[in-house]
Enzyme design. Structure first.
Site, mmCIF file in Angstrom:
data_model
loop_
_atom_site.group_PDB
_atom_site.id
_atom_site.type_symbol
_atom_site.label_atom_id
_atom_site.label_comp_id
_atom_site.label_asym_id
_atom_site.label_seq_id
_atom_site.Cartn_x
_atom_site.Cartn_y
_atom_site.Cartn_z
ATOM 1 C CD GLU A 129 -6.278 25.320 15.320
ATOM 2 O OE1 GLU A 129 -6.588 25.999 14.548
ATOM 3 O OE2 GLU A 129 -6.445 23.577 16.303
ATOM 4 C CD GLN A 143 -9.753 12.905 17.762
ATOM 5 O OE1 GLN A 143 -10.165 12.783 19.077
ATOM 6 N NE2 GLN A 143 -8.199 13.523 17.685
ATOM 7 C CG ASP A 192 -13.060 5.977 7.605
ATOM 8 O OD1 ASP A 192 -13.115 6.789 8.441
ATOM 9 O OD2 ASP A 192 -12.123 6.585 6.770
ATOM 10 N N GLY A 229 -15.250 17.341 12.769
ATOM 11 C CA GLY A 229 -14.649 18.058 11.888
ATOM 12 C C GLY A 229 -14.064 18.579 10.983
ATOM 13 C CG ASP A 264 -10.967 21.141 13.324
ATOM 14 O OD1 ASP A 264 -10.662 20.969 12.199
ATOM 15 O OD2 ASP A 264 -10.262 20.626 13.770
ATOM 16 C CE LYS A 306 -9.921 19.361 9.356
ATOM 17 N NZ LYS A 306 -10.155 19.398 10.571
ATOM 18 C CB VAL A 333 -14.546 24.750 16.660
ATOM 19 C CG1 VAL A 333 -14.963 24.997 15.185
ATOM 20 C CG2 VAL A 333 -14.777 25.614 17.551
#
Ligand code: NAD
Length: 350
Positions: free
Chosen positions: A66, A150, A171, A235, A237, A241, A303
């Site tokens: 992007e 992150q 996680d 997450g 974004d 997703k 996002v």
């Protein structure tokens, strides 16, 4: 604000990853997160004068690349960033980035910098800034779901900016949780490793989802979310997703950066195009309401928007002055006679 005049011979200051890390240690990570949040907040207050466009995304089956441009009329900035959830399995980062700041008056770049570390810092600073407006009063415990690149930045920003005391990590990969717990040791947070997402949310007033998976995932189901919490959804974004069950969105008041981009990329891609959302800059200027009741569920459908990167680029530009944490790059051809580009090349004949 420092002037954006290019340095002599049009050399462009360049901040490498190594120098960015030195800058972080020189300033102190929590101070840097707080100062970045101040820059971002200041730019959210000037929101209307920025050029704004949804980022320009090039999708592939495995990820996205992007470009994120914006300008305040004085400076122009862009970030190149990728998102490739499968990368970590190959020993690569999910997200990498670099960015550039230029002088609108001359078009000359005035800063080129790594932005992988800077993106983690600015994303965390934005999350915490938003939580300061939306999280319930006295929130001191956060569930941190997704303990990748992150996650420690997110945790520390919430500590520095919102007074977070406890972070509850989860996680699907316990090695990621172990890594985050290790990294956060001795940093002033009470760190709790949790066996599943539900356990991570016990007693948490802030719930951060920061997972990477190229699908419409359901990290949070409706029954997991009680009243009064603030959800910081990082997450989801990209088109296709997302992280939250759509039922949660219907129970939440949703806050976004730039609706035109978030409707394409955020959790709200699951909702009708006219579902009401509140723009964060309006909350910050007082034009719109933030949290209005204790029972309300607030959702930051994050996002990542170009103005946050612009703020971060300006911050780095202002902070590297007088330090040794940059090199000067010979990036621009700048002949003494501006029309004699060819002559300059010719005179360089070996
Ligand atoms: P990462 O790959 O380093 O970490 C992601 C972690 O999520 C991994 O440890 C993985 O095991 C975990 N995970 C995956 N599925 C899970 C599940 N179902 N439950 C619990 N954990 C799960 O990625 P990162 O750099 O930390 O980025 C995380 C996400 O944040 C990415 O999707 C990225 O695109 C996004 N991101 C958003 C912004 C923003 O501004 N909103 C900025 C940067 C990154």
């Amino acid at each position: 604000m420092t002037t954006l005049t290019p340095s002599d011979k049009a050399l462009v200051p360049f901040v490498s990853v190594e120098n960015m890390m030195k800058l972080v240690h020189h300033i102190g990570i929590e101070t840097m997160l707080s100062e970045l949040a101040e820059y971002i907040e200041k730019d959210f207050h000037r929101w209307e004068l920025f050029d704004k466009t949804p980022r320009v995304a090039s999708h592939s089956e495995v990820g996205v690349i992007e470009l994120m441009p914006t300008s305040d009329g004085e400076a122009y900035g862009f970030k190149y960033v990728n998102g490739h959830p499968k990368n970590t399995r190959e020993g690569l980062q999910t997200v990498t980035a670099f960015g550039l700041l230029a002088d609108v008056n001359t078009g000359y770049p005035v800063l080129l910098t790594e932005m992988t570390v800077l993106t983690a810092l600015r994303t965390a600073a934005t999350s915490a800034l938003v939580a300061r407006y939306l999280a319930p009063k006295g929130a001191d415990t956060m569930a941190m779901i997704g303990n990748g690149a992150q996650s420690e930045f997110q945790s520390l920003a919430m500590k520095a900016i919102c007074g977070l005391k406890t972070v509850r990590l989860y996680d699907i990969d316990p090695a990621a949780t172990d890594k985050a717990a290790r990294n956060l040791e001795g940093m002033g947070l009470n760190v709790v490793k949790c066996a599943n997402a539900e356990a991570s949310m016990e007693g948490a007033q802030i719930i951060t989802t920061c997972t990477a998976d190229k699908q419409c995932a359901t990290i949070l189901t409706d029954n997991m979310i009680g009243s009064g919490v603030h959800i910081n959804a990082i997450g989801g974004d990209c088109p296709g997703k997302t992280e939250l069950a759509s039922a949660i969105l219907h129970r939440s008041d949703i806050f976004v950066e730039y609706p035109e981009q978030t409707r394409i990329e955020g959790e709200i891609q699951q909702l009708d195009a006219d579902h009401p959302v509140t723009e964060l800059w309006q909350v910050m200027t007082g034009a719109a309401k933030g949290r209005t009741s204790e029972a309300q569920i607030t959702l930051f459908d994050s996002v990542g928007f170009a103005i946050e990167d612009f703020s971060a680029l300006c911050y780095v530009r202002d902070r590297i002055g007088g330090t040794a944490y940059f090199e000067e790059l010979d990036l621009l051809a700048d002949p003494d006679d501006p029309r004699d580009l060819f002559g300059m090349v010719r005179r360089a004949t070996p």
